[in-house]
Design a protein around this motif. Structure first.
Motif, mmCIF file in Angstrom:
data_model
loop_
_atom_site.group_PDB
_atom_site.id
_atom_site.type_symbol
_atom_site.label_atom_id
_atom_site.label_comp_id
_atom_site.label_asym_id
_atom_site.label_seq_id
_atom_site.Cartn_x
_atom_site.Cartn_y
_atom_site.Cartn_z
ATOM 1 N N ARG A 43 0.846 -1.186 0.000
ATOM 2 C CA ARG A 43 0.000 0.000 0.000
ATOM 3 C C ARG A 43 0.887 1.243 0.000
ATOM 4 O O ARG A 43 2.039 1.192 0.425
ATOM 5 N N VAL A 44 0.324 2.325 -0.474
ATOM 6 C CA VAL A 44 1.058 3.591 -0.565
ATOM 7 C C VAL A 44 0.363 4.605 0.331
ATOM 8 O O VAL A 44 -0.867 4.711 0.337
ATOM 9 N N ASN A 45 1.165 5.343 1.095
ATOM 10 C CA ASN A 45 0.652 6.383 1.971
ATOM 11 C C ASN A 45 1.419 7.663 1.669
ATOM 12 O O ASN A 45 2.637 7.697 1.808
ATOM 13 N N ASP A 46 0.732 8.666 1.222
ATOM 14 C CA ASP A 46 1.355 9.941 0.836
ATOM 15 C C ASP A 46 2.459 9.734 -0.208
ATOM 16 O O ASP A 46 3.535 10.334 -0.122
ATOM 17 N N GLY A 47 2.204 8.854 -1.165
ATOM 18 C CA GLY A 47 3.134 8.621 -2.256
ATOM 19 C C GLY A 47 4.304 7.706 -1.945
ATOM 20 O O GLY A 47 5.178 7.500 -2.778
ATOM 21 N N VAL A 48 4.336 7.130 -0.731
ATOM 22 C CA VAL A 48 5.451 6.273 -0.329
ATOM 23 C C VAL A 48 4.927 4.884 0.032
ATOM 24 O O VAL A 48 3.933 4.755 0.758
#
Length: 144
Positions: A43-48
């Motif tokens: 999963r990605v959170n704030d593009g990371v």
């Protein structure tokens, strides 16, 4: 510190989606392998990327060091997205072997656990997982 290879997945290796769970996943057939692999996107959170891919790899490597049966896990990328690649358990391809998912086990042991709940499952805890493991090992004398 060991370096682990990263498998770059080719689009033609994808054989099917995997709908179970909340993560985006796909079944992969790697050239030369008999059994398929499951690619799970991190999963990605704030593009990371959240690190779920390397956490699965670390868990498999620790299990190997402790001589605990575990899935083979590789770090992988598909279409520039990070994920983990897990080999299908060979034993699952035997006629008399059935896969039972952890949420099914929790549902059978933990009162009020809802295995169909996709989000906000507050009963999926280490303490409850250990209760299930304890129950399973009590029921199976070979596991003691």
């Amino acid at each position: 510190m060991p370096q682990f290879p990263v498998v770059d997945i080719e689009p033609e290796w994808v054989i099917d989606d995997e709908p179970m769970g909340t993560k985006e996943k796909a079944w992969i057939e790697r050239p030369g392998d008999i059994h398929p692999w499951l690619f799970k996107f991190s999963r990605v959170n704030d593009g990371v990327a959240t690190g779920e891919h390397w956490a699965e790899k670390v868990a498999a490597e620790v299990a190997e060091l402790l001589r605990i049966p575990h899935a083979t896990v590789e770090l992988a990328r598909f279409q520039q997205r990070w994920g983990s690649l897990t080999r299908s358990f060979e034993a699952l391809h035997q006629e008399d072997v059935e896969l039972v998912h952890g949420n099914e086990l929790l549902d059978g042991v933990i009162e009020g656990y809802d295995r169909h709940k996709l989000r906000g499952q507050h009963d999926h805890t280490l303490q409850n997982i250990l209760k299930v493991v304890d129950r399973i090992t009590q029921d199976d004398p070979e596991q003691r």
